[in-house]
Design a protein around this motif. Structure first.
Motif, PDB file in Angstrom:
ATOM      1  N   ALA A   7       0.873  -1.171   0.000  1.00  0.00           N
ATOM      2  CA  ALA A   7       0.000   0.000   0.000  1.00  0.00           C
ATOM      3  C   ALA A   7       0.909   1.219   0.000  1.00  0.00           C
ATOM      4  N   LYS A   8       0.557   2.210  -0.778  1.00  0.00           N
ATOM      5  CA  LYS A   8       1.424   3.383  -0.962  1.00  0.00           C
ATOM      6  C   LYS A   8       0.912   4.542  -0.112  1.00  0.00           C
ATOM      7  N   MET A  65       6.106  -3.897   7.578  1.00  0.00           N
ATOM      8  CA  MET A  65       7.379  -3.622   6.911  1.00  0.00           C
ATOM      9  C   MET A  65       7.165  -2.441   5.981  1.00  0.00           C
ATOM     10  N   THR A  66       7.967  -1.383   6.153  1.00  0.00           N
ATOM     11  CA  THR A  66       7.749  -0.141   5.416  1.00  0.00           C
ATOM     12  C   THR A  66       9.052   0.334   4.791  1.00  0.00           C
ATOM     13  N   LEU A  67       8.980   0.650   3.516  1.00  0.00           N
ATOM     14  CA  LEU A  67      10.120   1.225   2.794  1.00  0.00           C
ATOM     15  C   LEU A  67       9.903   2.724   2.680  1.00  0.00           C
ATOM     16  N   THR A 125       6.646   6.267   0.580  1.00  0.00           N
ATOM     17  CA  THR A 125       6.614   5.096   1.457  1.00  0.00           C
ATOM     18  C   THR A 125       5.733   4.006   0.866  1.00  0.00           C
ATOM     19  N   TYR A 126       6.133   2.770   1.131  1.00  0.00           N
ATOM     20  CA  TYR A 126       5.366   1.570   0.811  1.00  0.00           C
ATOM     21  C   TYR A 126       5.246   0.744   2.084  1.00  0.00           C
ATOM     22  N   VAL A 160       1.682   3.416   9.079  1.00  0.00           N
ATOM     23  CA  VAL A 160       2.998   3.840   8.592  1.00  0.00           C
ATOM     24  C   VAL A 160       3.534   4.986   9.443  1.00  0.00           C
ATOM     25  N   THR A 161       2.674   5.954   9.750  1.00  0.00           N
ATOM     26  CA  THR A 161       3.096   7.089  10.573  1.00  0.00           C
ATOM     27  C   THR A 161       3.568   6.615  11.935  1.00  0.00           C
TER      28      THR A 161
END
Length: 482
Positions: free
Chosen positions: A289-290, A338-340, A361-362, A377-378
């Motif tokens: 998810a972007k 897991m976040t890029l 971010t992904y 993600v945040t």
């Protein structure tokens, strides 16, 4: 209207690589793209989040573009594409205020990893050119490479792709640093596919080109390909969706920069039954998810050096990343996915406009997820960068289920266009000796669903174009030089 010799369906890097190669050989080439903009996974667009701030729609960091034999021959630099190389290729922040740093300088990385430095060198300190030949071939031919390099790579994959992956490590920083790269595959860890990815990308991180970020964004690579195609007589038609064969202009050959699913949908019963069944059986993987952020300052990483990395793997320890990826494989959303993360302004100050900068971010999620992961993600970034919320101006999430709205190859959010299993690495998309041939005369597949797999390298298109040229009696690939 002049009838084309070849129609390419899809304008991602592979489709454009095929089109450029075929046009340079003197063929009439038409590219059909369903979206209003070309580039597939290599586009940079203004999303309207902040005045003048542009975002990379899919890929943002391009070690394979630097390493690819196709792009090396094309000579991106001579075409005005500036690949900017961060001092730190990637970073792995850890929960207790430490971080692993993969400097482009191998020796500095080895030194900072201390007791595990020698193991690091043995895994990713090899010859980048030899590693590329082993890992980025068509998975059918035997690469012309030093056998020792092939054996070394294979042994590394066997070690890091099994539960033996920790047997040589003493500390926890080096294994976490390597696992962050392995997690790019979005698959349970450890696995052979993830290990191969880690060793390839890990080696490139210490090569001359490192993990570069194109000045102005990924779209600069697409623009160079489009300019060359048009200079050699090729044409591109956007907003042209191909749903069935009637949507295709008459041509001698067709090259699909699509998934096998699209190829089967378009050609249907016109494919031989065995080939149609094999293509239909192709399996897709879990998803991303972007989340695109706009910030009014740099991410306040606890370890300041992390902010000098072009890519940050936000996943924690090796064990935490393995748990998160296992949850995704079970169809669950990890609490700390897991976040890029990539901030292009680390090397490209032109991406900051009026004090606003993009953050790419992904987050890894189950296939088909329609969850907005902005908060997850945040929260995960905040774990390693307290105060991150305070620099966020605005954001936009594209859930996995909607990634295909802007790129149909991302089935249910699978940005790799196919599951990263060991079987599908070597039998991608089918077990055919020629992986690019569809089974129907004059029809080829060249997307990331074909070897060598995902990444902005153009090699699937280049390899497929070689097959197409033979249909016209052209046995040698044309020069790609500017």
């Amino acid at each position: 209207m002049t009838r084309p010799d070849v129609v390419v369906v899809g304008s991602g890097p592979n489709g454009l690589a095929a089109a450029v190669t075929l046009a340079r050989a003197g063929l009439r080439v038409t590219v059909l793209e369903s979206q209003p903009t070309v580039g597939g996974g290599a586009r940079t667009l203004d999303l309207g989040l902040a005045d003048g701030v542009t975002h990379d729609i899919c890929s943002a960091v391009h070690p394979m573009a630097w390493a690819s034999p196709f792009f090396q021959q094309l000579d991106l630099a001579a075409r005005g594409v500036e690949l900017l190389v961060p001092e730190i290729s990637y970073a792995q922040p850890l929960p207790d205020g430490r971080a692993g740093l993969a400097y482009r300088d191998l020796e500095r990385t080895v030194e900072e990893l201390g007791v595990d430095g020698a193991v690091w060198r043995s895994l990713v300190g090899g010859d980048p050119a030899a590693t590329v030949k082993v890992a980025l071939g068509d998975k059918r031919s035997v690469p012309l490479v030093d056998p020792r390099a092939a054996v070394h790579f294979g042994l590394g994959v066997l070690e890091q792709g099994t539960r033996a992956w920790g047997r040589r490590f003493v500390g926890d920083v080096a294994p976490a640093l390597l696992t962050g790269v392995a997690a790019h595959t979005i698959t349970p860890l450890p696995s052979f596919a993830a290990a191969g990815t880690a060793l390839l990308l890990g080696t490139l991180a210490h090569a001359e080109g490192g993990w570069p970020i194109p000045r102005g964004g990924s779209g600069a690579i697409t623009a160079a390909l489009v300019a060359d195609l048009e200079a050699h007589g090729g044409t591109i038609r956007t907003d042209h969706r191909v749903r069935r064969q009637a949507d295709l202009p008459v041509a001698h050959c067709y090259v699909f920069d699509t998934t096998p699913r699209t190829l089967v949908d378009v050609l249907g019963d016109r494919l031989p039954p065995r080939d149609r069944a094999a293509l239909t059986a192709f399996r897709y993987g879990d998803a991303a998810a972007k989340v695109d952020f706009v910030l009014d300052g740099p991410v306040p990483w606890t370890v300041p050096e992390v902010g000098r990395a072009g890519t940050v793997h936000v996943g924690g320890t090796r064990a935490e990343m393995a748990r998160a990826e296992s949850a995704v494989a079970r169809g669950e959303h990890a609490d700390l996915p897991m976040t890029l993360v990539s901030d292009p302004t680390v090397v490209d100050d032109t991406r900051e406009v009026h004090g606003r900068r993009p953050l790419w971010t992904y987050a890894h999620v189950p296939a088909g997820s329609d969850v907005d992961v902005t908060e997850a993600v945040t929260r995960h970034i905040e774990r390693y960068a307290p105060g991150f919320r305070d620099v966020v101006v605005t954001s936009r999430c594209v859930p996995a289920a909607h990634l295909s709205d802007h790129n149909e190859n991302y089935v249910d959010g699978d940005i790799s266009a196919g599951r990263a299993s060991i079987g599908q690495l070597f039998a991608r998309p089918t077990r055919r000796l020629d992986p690019y041939f569809s089974g129907r005369a004059g029809v080829y597949l060249c997307s990331a669903s074909t070897p060598p797999g995902p990444g902005v390298h153009g090699l699937g298109g280049w390899f497929a174009a070689k097959r197409v040229l033979r249909e016209f009696g052209i046995m040698a690939l044309p020069s790609l030089a500017p």
